[in-house]
Design a protein around this motif. Structure first.
Motif, PDB file in Angstrom:
ATOM      1  N   GLU A 142      45.916  29.238  34.278  1.00  0.00           N
ATOM      2  CA  GLU A 142      46.934  29.479  33.051  1.00  0.00           C
ATOM      3  C   GLU A 142      46.495  30.248  31.792  1.00  0.00           C
ATOM      4  O   GLU A 142      45.274  30.142  31.488  1.00  0.00           O
ATOM      5  CB  GLU A 142      47.362  28.034  32.531  1.00  0.00           C
ATOM      6  N   TYR A 143      47.248  30.914  31.226  1.00  0.00           N
ATOM      7  CA  TYR A 143      47.177  31.583  29.967  1.00  0.00           C
ATOM      8  C   TYR A 143      46.239  32.868  30.214  1.00  0.00           C
ATOM      9  O   TYR A 143      45.641  33.493  29.296  1.00  0.00           O
ATOM     10  CB  TYR A 143      46.558  30.867  28.933  1.00  0.00           C
ATOM     11  N   SER A 144      45.872  33.241  31.446  1.00  0.00           N
ATOM     12  CA  SER A 144      44.804  34.274  31.665  1.00  0.00           C
ATOM     13  C   SER A 144      45.568  35.778  31.373  1.00  0.00           C
ATOM     14  O   SER A 144      46.908  35.768  31.509  1.00  0.00           O
ATOM     15  CB  SER A 144      44.204  34.187  32.880  1.00  0.00           C
ATOM     16  N   HIS A 145      44.679  36.833  31.142  1.00  0.00           N
ATOM     17  CA  HIS A 145      45.421  37.964  30.851  1.00  0.00           C
ATOM     18  C   HIS A 145      44.450  38.707  31.815  1.00  0.00           C
ATOM     19  O   HIS A 145      43.325  39.005  31.769  1.00  0.00           O
ATOM     20  CB  HIS A 145      45.244  38.457  29.316  1.00  0.00           C
ATOM     21  N   ILE A 146      45.368  39.595  32.661  1.00  0.00           N
ATOM     22  CA  ILE A 146      44.919  40.614  33.482  1.00  0.00           C
ATOM     23  C   ILE A 146      45.268  41.979  33.190  1.00  0.00           C
ATOM     24  O   ILE A 146      46.455  42.253  33.061  1.00  0.00           O
ATOM     25  CB  ILE A 146      45.499  40.523  35.079  1.00  0.00           C
ATOM     26  N   ALA A 147      44.373  42.765  32.413  1.00  0.00           N
ATOM     27  CA  ALA A 147      44.683  43.842  31.704  1.00  0.00           C
ATOM     28  C   ALA A 147      45.173  45.157  32.488  1.00  0.00           C
ATOM     29  O   ALA A 147      45.132  44.900  33.976  1.00  0.00           O
ATOM     30  CB  ALA A 147      43.619  44.384  30.648  1.00  0.00           C
ATOM     31  N   VAL A 148      45.669  46.259  31.944  1.00  0.00           N
ATOM     32  CA  VAL A 148      45.991  47.471  32.543  1.00  0.00           C
ATOM     33  C   VAL A 148      45.140  47.804  33.593  1.00  0.00           C
ATOM     34  O   VAL A 148      43.897  48.179  33.622  1.00  0.00           O
ATOM     35  CB  VAL A 148      46.182  48.298  31.591  1.00  0.00           C
ATOM     36  N   GLY A 149      45.576  47.998  34.812  1.00  0.00           N
ATOM     37  CA  GLY A 149      44.914  48.699  36.009  1.00  0.00           C
ATOM     38  C   GLY A 149      43.512  47.994  36.352  1.00  0.00           C
ATOM     39  O   GLY A 149      43.046  48.362  37.360  1.00  0.00           O
ATOM     40  N   ALA A 150      43.601  46.448  36.154  1.00  0.00           N
ATOM     41  CA  ALA A 150      42.553  45.967  36.869  1.00  0.00           C
ATOM     42  C   ALA A 150      42.913  45.674  38.148  1.00  0.00           C
ATOM     43  O   ALA A 150      44.017  45.557  38.481  1.00  0.00           O
ATOM     44  CB  ALA A 150      42.207  44.507  35.849  1.00  0.00           C
ATOM     45  N   VAL A 151      41.765  45.283  38.994  1.00  0.00           N
ATOM     46  CA  VAL A 151      41.880  45.187  40.485  1.00  0.00           C
ATOM     47  C   VAL A 151      41.346  43.964  40.875  1.00  0.00           C
ATOM     48  O   VAL A 151      40.125  43.930  40.712  1.00  0.00           O
ATOM     49  CB  VAL A 151      41.682  46.391  41.591  1.00  0.00           C
ATOM     50  N   LEU A 152      42.083  42.975  41.298  1.00  0.00           N
ATOM     51  CA  LEU A 152      41.343  41.633  41.825  1.00  0.00           C
ATOM     52  C   LEU A 152      41.612  41.763  43.489  1.00  0.00           C
ATOM     53  O   LEU A 152      42.756  41.832  44.091  1.00  0.00           O
ATOM     54  CB  LEU A 152      42.034  40.410  41.301  1.00  0.00           C
ATOM     55  N   CYS A 153      40.594  41.919  44.405  1.00  0.00           N
ATOM     56  CA  CYS A 153      40.915  41.977  45.599  1.00  0.00           C
ATOM     57  C   CYS A 153      40.999  40.466  46.231  1.00  0.00           C
ATOM     58  O   CYS A 153      41.315  39.714  45.318  1.00  0.00           O
ATOM     59  CB  CYS A 153      39.287  42.322  46.349  1.00  0.00           C
ATOM     60  N   GLY A 154      41.243  40.376  47.438  1.00  0.00           N
ATOM     61  CA  GLY A 154      41.667  39.137  48.124  1.00  0.00           C
ATOM     62  C   GLY A 154      40.896  37.796  47.738  1.00  0.00           C
ATOM     63  O   GLY A 154      39.731  37.929  47.663  1.00  0.00           O
ATOM     64  N   ASP A 155      41.688  36.618  47.750  1.00  0.00           N
ATOM     65  CA  ASP A 155      40.937  35.348  47.358  1.00  0.00           C
ATOM     66  C   ASP A 155      40.358  35.348  46.397  1.00  0.00           C
ATOM     67  O   ASP A 155      38.980  34.441  46.346  1.00  0.00           O
ATOM     68  CB  ASP A 155      40.316  34.931  48.924  1.00  0.00           C
ATOM     69  N   VAL A 156      40.366  36.004  45.174  1.00  0.00           N
ATOM     70  CA  VAL A 156      39.796  35.673  44.018  1.00  0.00           C
ATOM     71  C   VAL A 156      40.444  34.576  43.185  1.00  0.00           C
ATOM     72  O   VAL A 156      41.508  34.492  43.270  1.00  0.00           O
ATOM     73  CB  VAL A 156      39.858  37.200  43.208  1.00  0.00           C
ATOM     74  N   HIS A 157      39.521  33.819  42.623  1.00  0.00           N
ATOM     75  CA  HIS A 157      40.029  32.645  41.869  1.00  0.00           C
ATOM     76  C   HIS A 157      39.554  32.905  40.259  1.00  0.00           C
ATOM     77  O   HIS A 157      38.531  32.992  40.017  1.00  0.00           O
ATOM     78  CB  HIS A 157      39.541  31.324  42.441  1.00  0.00           C
ATOM     79  N   VAL A 158      40.487  32.703  39.543  1.00  0.00           N
ATOM     80  CA  VAL A 158      40.429  32.924  37.938  1.00  0.00           C
ATOM     81  C   VAL A 158      40.760  31.778  37.301  1.00  0.00           C
ATOM     82  O   VAL A 158      41.776  31.476  37.545  1.00  0.00           O
ATOM     83  CB  VAL A 158      41.206  34.287  37.407  1.00  0.00           C
ATOM     84  N   GLY A 159      39.764  31.247  36.369  1.00  0.00           N
ATOM     85  CA  GLY A 159      40.087  29.933  35.591  1.00  0.00           C
ATOM     86  C   GLY A 159      41.076  30.346  34.663  1.00  0.00           C
ATOM     87  O   GLY A 159      41.502  31.326  34.049  1.00  0.00           O
ATOM     88  N   GLU A 160      41.433  29.124  33.793  1.00  0.00           N
ATOM     89  CA  GLU A 160      42.389  29.407  32.814  1.00  0.00           C
ATOM     90  C   GLU A 160      41.601  30.052  31.376  1.00  0.00           C
ATOM     91  O   GLU A 160      40.533  30.019  31.223  1.00  0.00           O
ATOM     92  CB  GLU A 160      42.653  28.246  32.162  1.00  0.00           C
ATOM     93  N   HIS A 161      42.567  30.717  30.645  1.00  0.00           N
ATOM     94  CA  HIS A 161      42.112  31.409  29.457  1.00  0.00           C
ATOM     95  C   HIS A 161      41.222  32.308  29.650  1.00  0.00           C
ATOM     96  O   HIS A 161      40.206  32.493  28.759  1.00  0.00           O
ATOM     97  CB  HIS A 161      41.710  30.322  28.551  1.00  0.00           C
ATOM     98  N   THR A 162      41.416  33.159  30.728  1.00  0.00           N
ATOM     99  CA  THR A 162      40.388  34.241  30.946  1.00  0.00           C
ATOM    100  C   THR A 162      40.919  35.520  30.954  1.00  0.00           C
ATOM    101  O   THR A 162      42.108  35.713  31.061  1.00  0.00           O
ATOM    102  CB  THR A 162      39.496  33.948  32.577  1.00  0.00           C
ATOM    103  N   PHE A 163      40.078  36.480  30.230  1.00  0.00           N
ATOM    104  CA  PHE A 163      40.428  37.839  30.077  1.00  0.00           C
ATOM    105  C   PHE A 163      39.737  38.954  31.262  1.00  0.00           C
ATOM    106  O   PHE A 163      38.469  38.768  31.240  1.00  0.00           O
ATOM    107  CB  PHE A 163      40.439  38.162  28.458  1.00  0.00           C
ATOM    108  N   ILE A 164      40.500  39.560  31.888  1.00  0.00           N
ATOM    109  CA  ILE A 164      39.993  40.696  32.747  1.00  0.00           C
ATOM    110  C   ILE A 164      40.210  41.910  32.319  1.00  0.00           C
ATOM    111  O   ILE A 164      41.576  42.212  32.039  1.00  0.00           O
ATOM    112  CB  ILE A 164      40.284  40.464  34.112  1.00  0.00           C
ATOM    113  N   GLY A 165      39.393  42.938  31.647  1.00  0.00           N
ATOM    114  CA  GLY A 165      39.512  44.165  30.797  1.00  0.00           C
ATOM    115  C   GLY A 165      40.211  45.146  31.888  1.00  0.00           C
ATOM    116  O   GLY A 165      40.512  45.031  33.019  1.00  0.00           O
TER     117      GLY A 165
END
Length: 202
Positions: A142-165
């Motif tokens: 929840e509340y995470s931000h995946i920014a422009v053009g970011a790539v998350l490959c398969g089976d990635v887990h991202v916690g809450e309130h995280t920013f990926i540039g």
């Protein structure tokens, strides 16, 4: 067509407005903010007006504040809106590609040409920005931000309130904690603990 109010008058509001105009089935009534930010939408007043808008029949809002260094701003606005009774529907640009098996949470924004693949779950109030690719079986907190053009490959887990540039790449199977910042262009090949920071290769 139902009315919708945008909460926040910055640049992110324009991206959300564009998605709505291009295909989401709402009519933009205007936006609220602490003052008139002079974007090309009608300024309705401060957030204090939301309760009266609900009483006049406005049922929908979108929180259009992006990442400002503190994701808890969106958190605070979410609870403020929920207290008024106004709904927070997901806003998905019509150019985005969303798997039928993806689970998209309340108030999520998915921008132009983004991809959310099979089996992925996006928590409430996330931003999946322009051109981001979220591959199969991801979990975005929840509340995470995946920014422009970011790539998350398969089976990635991202916690809450995280920013990926912007243009960051997260390798398959990586676990990223809560309140993490991944810098623009970074390549993440290993797990990142809560409150971690990655700039470059990590």
């Amino acid at each position: 067509m139902e009315d919708i109010v945008l909460i926040g008058g910055g640049g992110h509001a324009l991206s959300v407005a564009d998605a709505i105009v291009n295909g989401v089935n709402y009519k933009i009534m205007g936006y609220t903010d602490v003052s008139d930010t002079h974007i090309p939408l009608r300024y309705l007043g401060t957030d204090d007006i939301l309760k009266s808008l609900f009483e006049r029949g406005v049922m929908n809002a979108a929180i259009t504040v992006g990442y400002l260094g503190k994701s808890n701003i969106r958190d605070r606005l979410y609870y403020m809106v929920k207290q008024t009774g106004i709904r927070l529907p997901e806003i998905i640009d019509p150019s985005a590609v969303i798997s039928a098996t993806a689970d998209i949470g309340e108030g999520v924004f998915i921008g132009k040409n983004a991809v959310v693949n099979a089996g992925t779950k996006i928590g409430k109030m996330c931003i999946i920005n322009t051109g981001a690719i979220i591959e199969h079986n991801n979990r975005i907190g929840e509340y995470s931000h995946i920014a422009v053009g970011a790539v998350l490959c398969g089976d990635v887990h991202v916690g809450e309130h995280t920013f990926i540039g912007a243009n960051a790449t997260i390798i398959q199977g990586v676990q990223i904690g809560m309140n993490v910042i991944i810098g623009a262009g970074s390549i993440v090949i290993g797990n990142v603990p809560d409150n971690g920071r990655v700039i470059g290769v990590g």
